[in-house]
Design a protein around this motif. Structure first.
Motif, PDB file in Angstrom:
ATOM      1  N   SER A  99       0.856  -1.187   0.000  1.00 37.40           N
ATOM      2  CA  SER A  99       0.000   0.000   0.000  1.00 37.40           C
ATOM      3  C   SER A  99       0.890   1.234   0.000  1.00 37.40           C
ATOM      4  O   SER A  99       2.116   1.133   0.130  1.00 37.40           O
ATOM      5  CB  SER A  99      -0.908   0.018   1.234  1.00 37.40           C
ATOM      6  OG  SER A  99      -0.162   0.299   2.408  1.00 37.40           O
ATOM      7  N   ASP A 100       0.288   2.400  -0.121  1.00 35.13           N
ATOM      8  CA  ASP A 100       1.069   3.635  -0.076  1.00 35.13           C
ATOM      9  C   ASP A 100       1.617   3.912   1.317  1.00 35.13           C
ATOM     10  O   ASP A 100       2.448   4.804   1.492  1.00 35.13           O
ATOM     11  CB  ASP A 100       0.204   4.824  -0.520  1.00 35.13           C
ATOM     12  CG  ASP A 100      -0.067   4.806  -2.015  1.00 35.13           C
ATOM     13  OD1 ASP A 100       0.669   4.106  -2.736  1.00 35.13           O
ATOM     14  OD2 ASP A 100      -1.026   5.474  -2.448  1.00 35.13           O
ATOM     15  N   SER A 101       1.174   3.130   2.298  1.00 34.67           N
ATOM     16  CA  SER A 101       1.670   3.310   3.661  1.00 34.67           C
ATOM     17  C   SER A 101       2.908   2.486   3.949  1.00 34.67           C
ATOM     18  O   SER A 101       3.688   2.831   4.842  1.00 34.67           O
ATOM     19  CB  SER A 101       0.574   2.939   4.672  1.00 34.67           C
ATOM     20  OG  SER A 101      -0.515   3.820   4.595  1.00 34.67           O
ATOM     21  N   GLY A 105      -2.231  -2.114   4.408  1.00 29.44           N
ATOM     22  CA  GLY A 105      -3.315  -1.141   4.363  1.00 29.44           C
ATOM     23  C   GLY A 105      -2.826   0.220   4.834  1.00 29.44           C
ATOM     24  O   GLY A 105      -1.751   0.667   4.453  1.00 29.44           O
ATOM     25  N   ASP A 106      -3.626   0.872   5.689  1.00 32.14           N
ATOM     26  CA  ASP A 106      -3.181   2.150   6.245  1.00 32.14           C
ATOM     27  C   ASP A 106      -2.738   2.021   7.696  1.00 32.14           C
ATOM     28  O   ASP A 106      -2.554   3.018   8.389  1.00 32.14           O
ATOM     29  CB  ASP A 106      -4.290   3.209   6.120  1.00 32.14           C
ATOM     30  CG  ASP A 106      -5.592   2.782   6.797  1.00 32.14           C
ATOM     31  OD1 ASP A 106      -5.611   1.689   7.419  1.00 32.14           O
ATOM     32  OD2 ASP A 106      -6.583   3.527   6.710  1.00 32.14           O
ATOM     33  N   HIS A 164       4.114  -8.094   2.266  1.00 28.88           N
ATOM     34  CA  HIS A 164       4.171  -7.747   3.687  1.00 28.88           C
ATOM     35  C   HIS A 164       3.970  -8.969   4.575  1.00 28.88           C
ATOM     36  O   HIS A 164       4.248  -8.924   5.777  1.00 28.88           O
ATOM     37  CB  HIS A 164       3.081  -6.704   3.971  1.00 28.88           C
ATOM     38  CG  HIS A 164       3.259  -5.937   5.228  1.00 28.88           C
ATOM     39  ND1 HIS A 164       2.622  -6.268   6.396  1.00 28.88           N
ATOM     40  CD2 HIS A 164       4.001  -4.837   5.514  1.00 28.88           C
ATOM     41  CE1 HIS A 164       2.938  -5.407   7.345  1.00 28.88           C
ATOM     42  NE2 HIS A 164       3.780  -4.533   6.848  1.00 28.88           N
TER      43      HIS A 164
END
Length: 329
Positions: free
Chosen positions: A152-154, A196-197, A265
Motif C-alpha cells: 500500500s502507499d503506507s 493497508g493504512d 508484507h
C-alpha cells in the motif's frame, strides 16, 4: 537502550496476563527484539521471558506434527519428523539467517519478527511502521528489496521469515493462549495482516496473546521443495523465495500448493497459480502460465521492478524442479 524491567514467566497463563499490560513484550531468543531495542526502535517498558516455559516439544499428533513455540529453529530443521515428512520446512529453516541465529531463534519468535526494511531502522527517515502517519521513505527511496504484491502507499516492506513461507504452503495452524485463559487456533493465513493504512499492526494477535504451538496437518501428497534467491549465499533476506508442493499423476498436475516470500508484507499464498496449475499437463508451458498468474497483480516501485520477472522465473523453475521435469531452464 532504554531502561526496562524484566520477569521470567513460570507458566504460560501468568505470562499471557503479564504481557497484556501496556508497554510489555515477550522475549524468547531475542534475535529480532534485542537488535531493535538497542537502536531504540522498540522501547518496551517491561519484558516477559518465556524461554523456560515447557513449549519445546516436537510430537506426532495422528497424521500431523505439533511444534512447541519455543523449539529453536536449528532443532526444528534437524528433527527426523520434519526432515522426513515436511522437507520444504526443513529447507526453508536452513535457508534463514545464520547457524548462530537459528540456534537461538524460537519457532514463535520467527513467526512474529517485525516486517521491516532499511528505513524502519533509520530514525532519521519517515516510516509508518515505526511512527504511524509519518510516511514511507521507501516509496521514493531505495526500494530494491521491497514488496511487489499486496503493498500500500503506507508501506512496501516485506516479511522476512523463510519458515513462515513454508508453513503457509503446508497449511499450518497456530495455537495460542489468551490472557483470560481461553485458547484459539487460527490458520497461518489468518495470522498476518497486509499493511493497508495501519502497517504497524502486523498480526491479528490480541495484546498478551501467546503463541504456544504450530500444528502441521498430514504431509501433503507430492514432492516438496524450497528455493531462495538472495544477494549473497547466507544471512540475507530473500529477494524472492518459493515453497512448492506439487503432486503429478499420469503427466498432469493433480494438486499444487505454492507460497512465496520476499514479495509481500506477509507470506504470500499464490492461489491463482495453484488454480491455474491443477489439471494441467506437467510442462514448462503450464508452469510459466502459473507464474504469470501469480504475478498478474504485481507492481514495482522503480528499484524493485526487476523482481517481477525474477519472481516469474524463480517460480517457473521451482515448479519444474519439484515436478521432476527434465531439462528445466
Amino acid at each position: 537502550m532504554m531502561p526496562f524491567t524484566y520477569e521470567r514467566a513460570l507458566d504460560a497463563s501468568s505470562a499471557a496476563k503479564a504481557a497484556a499490560q501496556p508497554g510489555t513484550k515477550y522475549i524468547a531468543g531475542g534475535t529480532n527484539l534485542l537488535d531493535l531495542m538497542k537502536l531504540e526502535i522498540e522501547k518496551p517498558a517491561h519484558l516477559v521471558d518465556i524461554t523456560r516455559l515447557p513449549l519445546r516439544q516436537i510430537e506426532a499428533t495422528g497424521d500431523g506434527v505439533r511444534i512447541g513455540s519455543q523449539v529453536p529453529n536449528s532443532d526444528l530443521a534437524a528433527h527426523p519428523l520434519i526432515r522426513e515428512r515436511y522437507p520444504v520446512l526443513a529447507k526453508a529453516l536452513l535457508a534463514g539467517a545464520s547457524g548462530q541465529l537459528r540456534n537461538k531463534a524460537s519457532t514463535g519468535g520467527n513467526l512474529l519478527q517485525r516486517t521491516r526494511c532499511y528505513y524502519f531502522y533509520d530514525a532519521e527517515k519517515p516510516c509508518n511502521k515505526r511512527e504511524p502517519g509519518s510516511g514511507c521513505a521507501a516509496l521514493q527511496g531505495f526500494n530494491r528489496i521491497h514488496a511487489i504484491l499486496g503493498a500500500s502507499d503506507s508501506c512496501i516492506a516485506v516479511h522476512p521469515s523463510d519458515m513462515a513461507v513454508a508453513l503457509t504452503a503446508l497449511d499450518a495452524s497456530i495455537e495460542t493462549l489468551l490472557p483470560d485463559g481461553s485458547k484459539r487456533t487460527l490458520p497461518i493465513g489468518d495470522l498476518y495482516r497486509l499493511p493497508g493504512d495501519t502497517p504497524h499492526i502486523e498480526t491479528t494477535l490480541k495484546p498478551g496473546e501467546l503463541i504456544t504451538a504450530v500444528v502441521l496437518p498430514a504431509p501433503p501428497a507430492g514432492n516438496q521443495t524450497y528455493r531462495k534467491v538472495r544477494d549473497r549465499a547466507s544471512y540475507a533476506f530473500a529477494l524472492v523465495s518459493v515453497a512448492a508442493i506439487v503432486r503429478v499423476d499420469a503427466g498432469r498436475v493433480r494438486d499444487a500448493r505454492i507460497a512465496m516470500g520476499g514479495v509481500a508484507h506477509k507470506p504470500w499464498r499464490a492461489v491463482e497459480a495453484e488454480k491455474t496449475l491443477r489439471g494441467k499437463p506437467a510442462s514448462m508451458a503450464s508452469f510459466a502460465a502459473a507464474a504469470q498468474a501469480a504475478l498478474r497483480s504485481a507492481k514495482g516501485h522503480g528499484g524493485n521492478d526487476f523482481k517481477i520477472p525474477l519472481a516469474q522465473r524463480v517460480l517457473t523453475r521451482t515448479l519444474a524442479d519439484v515436478a521432476g521435469i527434465e531439462g528445466a531452464a
